[in-house]
Design a protein around this motif. Structure first.
Motif, mmCIF file in Angstrom:
data_model
loop_
_atom_site.group_PDB
_atom_site.id
_atom_site.type_symbol
_atom_site.label_atom_id
_atom_site.label_comp_id
_atom_site.label_asym_id
_atom_site.label_seq_id
_atom_site.Cartn_x
_atom_site.Cartn_y
_atom_site.Cartn_z
ATOM 1 N N ALA A 5 52.660 -28.708 84.413
ATOM 2 C CA ALA A 5 51.553 -29.277 83.657
ATOM 3 C C ALA A 5 51.204 -30.693 84.125
ATOM 4 N N PRO A 6 49.917 -30.928 84.475
ATOM 5 C CA PRO A 6 49.449 -32.284 84.743
ATOM 6 C C PRO A 6 49.010 -32.989 83.464
ATOM 7 N N THR A 7 48.823 -32.201 82.403
ATOM 8 C CA THR A 7 48.419 -32.688 81.097
ATOM 9 C C THR A 7 48.603 -31.531 80.120
ATOM 10 N N HIS A 8 48.513 -31.761 78.796
ATOM 11 C CA HIS A 8 48.976 -30.743 77.846
ATOM 12 C C HIS A 8 47.960 -30.388 76.763
ATOM 13 N N GLU A 9 46.674 -30.451 77.073
ATOM 14 C CA GLU A 9 45.678 -30.097 76.053
ATOM 15 C C GLU A 9 45.845 -28.662 75.558
ATOM 16 N N GLU A 10 46.041 -27.725 76.481
ATOM 17 C CA GLU A 10 46.159 -26.323 76.094
ATOM 18 C C GLU A 10 47.378 -26.084 75.210
ATOM 19 N N GLU A 11 48.516 -26.660 75.585
ATOM 20 C CA GLU A 11 49.759 -26.418 74.845
ATOM 21 C C GLU A 11 49.698 -27.006 73.436
ATOM 22 N N ILE A 12 49.224 -28.248 73.332
ATOM 23 C CA ILE A 12 49.192 -28.895 72.021
ATOM 24 C C ILE A 12 48.184 -28.217 71.108
ATOM 25 N N THR A 13 47.040 -27.809 71.677
ATOM 26 C CA THR A 13 46.014 -27.146 70.861
ATOM 27 C C THR A 13 46.507 -25.799 70.371
ATOM 28 N N SER A 14 47.176 -25.056 71.251
ATOM 29 C CA SER A 14 47.727 -23.752 70.864
ATOM 30 C C SER A 14 48.763 -23.910 69.759
ATOM 31 N N MET A 15 49.608 -24.931 69.879
ATOM 32 C CA MET A 15 50.638 -25.154 68.870
ATOM 33 C C MET A 15 50.014 -25.524 67.521
ATOM 34 N N VAL A 16 49.053 -26.449 67.542
ATOM 35 C CA VAL A 16 48.403 -26.879 66.301
ATOM 36 C C VAL A 16 47.626 -25.721 65.675
ATOM 37 N N ALA A 17 47.000 -24.887 66.509
ATOM 38 C CA ALA A 17 46.231 -23.747 65.995
ATOM 39 C C ALA A 17 47.115 -22.792 65.193
ATOM 40 N N SER A 18 48.381 -22.692 65.582
ATOM 41 C CA SER A 18 49.273 -21.744 64.916
ATOM 42 C C SER A 18 49.934 -22.326 63.661
ATOM 43 N N THR A 19 49.790 -23.630 63.439
ATOM 44 C CA THR A 19 50.514 -24.254 62.324
ATOM 45 C C THR A 19 49.617 -24.958 61.308
ATOM 46 N N VAL A 20 48.418 -25.360 61.714
ATOM 47 C CA VAL A 20 47.539 -26.119 60.819
ATOM 48 C C VAL A 20 46.336 -25.251 60.455
ATOM 49 N N LYS A 21 46.100 -25.066 59.164
ATOM 50 C CA LYS A 21 45.001 -24.216 58.720
ATOM 51 C C LYS A 21 44.071 -24.907 57.733
ATOM 52 N N SER A 22 44.526 -25.983 57.111
ATOM 53 C CA SER A 22 43.721 -26.642 56.094
ATOM 54 C C SER A 22 43.312 -28.040 56.536
ATOM 55 N N TYR A 23 42.122 -28.450 56.112
ATOM 56 C CA TYR A 23 41.644 -29.798 56.429
ATOM 57 C C TYR A 23 42.546 -30.866 55.803
ATOM 58 N N LYS A 24 43.310 -30.479 54.765
ATOM 59 C CA LYS A 24 44.196 -31.444 54.111
ATOM 60 C C LYS A 24 45.358 -31.862 55.006
ATOM 61 N N ASP A 25 45.627 -31.057 56.066
ATOM 62 C CA ASP A 25 46.697 -31.410 57.005
ATOM 63 C C ASP A 25 46.236 -32.395 58.066
ATOM 64 N N LEU A 26 44.956 -32.748 58.042
ATOM 65 C CA LEU A 26 44.387 -33.659 59.029
ATOM 66 C C LEU A 26 44.061 -35.000 58.385
ATOM 67 N N PRO A 27 44.059 -36.109 59.120
ATOM 68 C CA PRO A 27 44.175 -36.181 60.576
ATOM 69 C C PRO A 27 45.604 -35.971 61.059
#
Length: 538
Positions: free
Chosen positions: A65-87
């Motif tokens: 990996a030269p950078t990790h946008e795909e990995e971090i986005t995939s991980m967050v997609a599987s764990t965060v579902k509500s706007y209350k978990d953001l930012p």
């Protein structure tokens, strides 16, 4: 990294950790090995030519990996579902890999490097932009604490995606980038890829006409870049150079590595399909010249092959498709007029090294990787719901929308290389206090002064009042005193405390600070306070 270099890196990482905590960012670690399948899903696998790719024993494709946008986005997609978990703000400091075409300059451009990357997730555009501004301020505070000169420039997002980015640059003659800034206080700063200058159209017949020719990667399109050899609005009358960034913005398929496209263009086509000649006309050329080019006038020199092949399509572009402004196809030079409205300043061109980069990514990765949250309708903004992956509503009061993302990087090993190269002098390295391997070194002559050096070391390595503990080292190696003094300068300790002749005669030490050009005799009882005053300036 050898031991002292490792200490420099550890201190820089600790400085980054401190400033990341100011925006409530949490630290994590992602794998250096990433899935090609995941990068294909984001659409980036076929874009970059600098990926280290490999397959395992089951012929499954991976990459370093030269950078990790795909990995971090995939991980967050599987764990965060509500706007209350953001930012959500997550960062890591890790090794990255890039198959550089020409690795060079030691740590400044290498195939393996250490980088800090921060990823931010918000549920609305306005909140994401507020996060972006917050990160930019934290970056400025971090570079202020490093006490190195820097410029913040508007930048092109490139393959990363998004439509807003800024770069943090260290001005230096060894830099590979060019930063353009206004000499007045309008605040205009941009890298060469985005920089603009005011254009004043010339008058007359345009006898000073130049053309640069290029060709597309598929060899089907010949590009003529027409520009004036003399620009009356410039202080410098040196022959202008074509701005390759401006040409590539209009013709992304340009193969800039080909110096003489005539050989390829005159050869028989290697593939079927229509061939094309594209004329790009700089806005400084007179209207009479532009008209001749647009009408394929015999007064303008074309290649004979074009005249002999009437089936070739000939197109002319004289305005920027993005903003309908005249094309600016010439590299900016010192003294060009500032493009800012109501500013009569001139531009300055500086070479620089990029040390940090901030990107507002929007939904570039969250949409293809389905990183979404449910947001109440009353909290949605105009345009935000329209970016949703679907219009189905879990309830009447909320809707699923993709997260708004940001990516913010700092080149850890690059900063070390840039600071080492550019703050060094004839004596050796010259580290800023905050990342120096040690803040203070105590050096003593052999014999009875070695015991005195221990006493000095103990006095300096003990905190006093609210003052933080000083980072002190005692050089007790067996080499000669002269050798240890030369080595202390070479290593670049901010402060050298010499326990020598003045200690025997007066009970005093010589305190040296090369960056502040200070060399002063100080008694032991006043030593900690004196050293603290110097350290505060470094």
């Amino acid at each position: 990294m050898l031991p002292l270099g490792r200490r420099v890196q550890d201190k820089l990482e600790a400085l980054i950790d401190k400033h990341m905590s100011k925006i409530a960012a949490s630290k994590l670690a992602l794998s250096s090995i990433s899935s090609q399948k995941l990068w294909k899903k984001s659409g980036r696998l076929g874009i970059s030519s600098e990926l280290f790719r490999f397959e395992d024993r089951k012929d499954v494709g991976y990459l370093l990996a030269p950078t990790h946008e795909e990995e971090i986005t995939s991980m967050v997609a599987s764990t965060v579902k509500s706007y209350k978990d953001l930012p959500l703000r997550l960062y890591q400091i890790s090794r990255k890999y890039r198959d550089e075409l020409r690795p060079r300059h030691g740590l400044l451009r290498s195939r393996e490097f250490v980088m800090k990357d921060l990823y931010t997730f918000d549920y609305s555009i306005s909140r994401a932009l507020a996060t972006y501004d917050e990160v930019r301020k934290v970056y400025a505070n971090l570079f202020d604490e490093l006490k190195v000169p820097y410029l913040v420039a508007q930048a092109d997002s490139g393959d990363m995606g998004g439509n807003l980015s800024h770069e943090f640059h260290f001005p230096t003659s060894q830099g590979e980038d060019y930063i353009i800034s206004c000499t007045k206080s309008c605040g205009y700063v941009a890298n060469e890829e985005l920089a603009e200058s005011a254009i004043h159209t010339a008058v007359g017949s345009g006898s000073g006409l130049e053309v640069w020719r290029g060709i597309s990667r598929d060899r089907q399109t010949l590009i003529n870049v027409w520009y004036p050899s003399v620009t009356p609005d410039r202080k410098s009358q040196a022959l202008p150079e074509v701005n390759m960034h401006a040409v590539k913005a209009i013709v992304p398929q340009l193969d800039a590595s080909i110096e003489d496209p005539s050989v390829l263009w005159m050869s028989p086509p290697t593939q079927s399909g229509s061939r094309r000649l594209l004329n790009l006309v700089d806005g400084r050329l007179p209207d009479t010249v532009r008209t001749k080019i647009e009408s394929n006038s015999a007064g303008i020199s074309y290649w004979p092959s074009v005249e002999q092949m009437p089936e070739i399509a000939i197109d002319t572009i004289s305005q920027n498709p993005a903003n309908q402004q005249p094309l600016n196809l010439i590299r900016i030079q010192d003294g060009d007029a500032c493009p800012s409205t109501n500013c009569d300043g001139h531009l300055k061109v500086e070479r620089a090294i990029e040390l940090g980069h901030t990107f507002h990514l929007g939904t570039r990765y969250s949409k293809p990787l389905k990183a979404t949250v449910n947001v109440p309708v009353e909290l949605q903004e105009d345009g935000n719901a329209a970016e949703g992956l679907n219009t189905t509503q879990p309830s009447k009061s909320s809707q699923e929308v993709p997260m708004q993302m940001g990516c913010h990087g700092i080149g850890v090993s690059r900063i070390i290389g840039a600071v080492a190269d550019n703050l060094a002098d004839d004596e050796g390295l010259n580290w800023p206090r905050v990342i120096a391997p040690y803040e203070v070194v105590v050096v003593a002559s052999k014999g009875e002064l070695e015991e005195a050096a221990v006493e000095v070391y103990d006095a300096l390595s003990t905190s006093s009042g609210s003052q933080p503990l000083r980072d002190v080292i005692l050089d007790d190696r067996t080499q000669s005193f002269a050798w240890k003094m030369r080595d202390a300068d070479l290593i670049g300790y901010p402060i050298i405390v010499v326990v020598g002749r003045t200690w025997i005669a007066k009970g005093m030490c010589e305190v040296q600070c090369r960056r502040l050009q200070i060399s002063e005799e100080v008694p032991l009882e006043g030593m900690p306070e004196f050293v603290d005053v110097l350290l505060d300036q470094l």
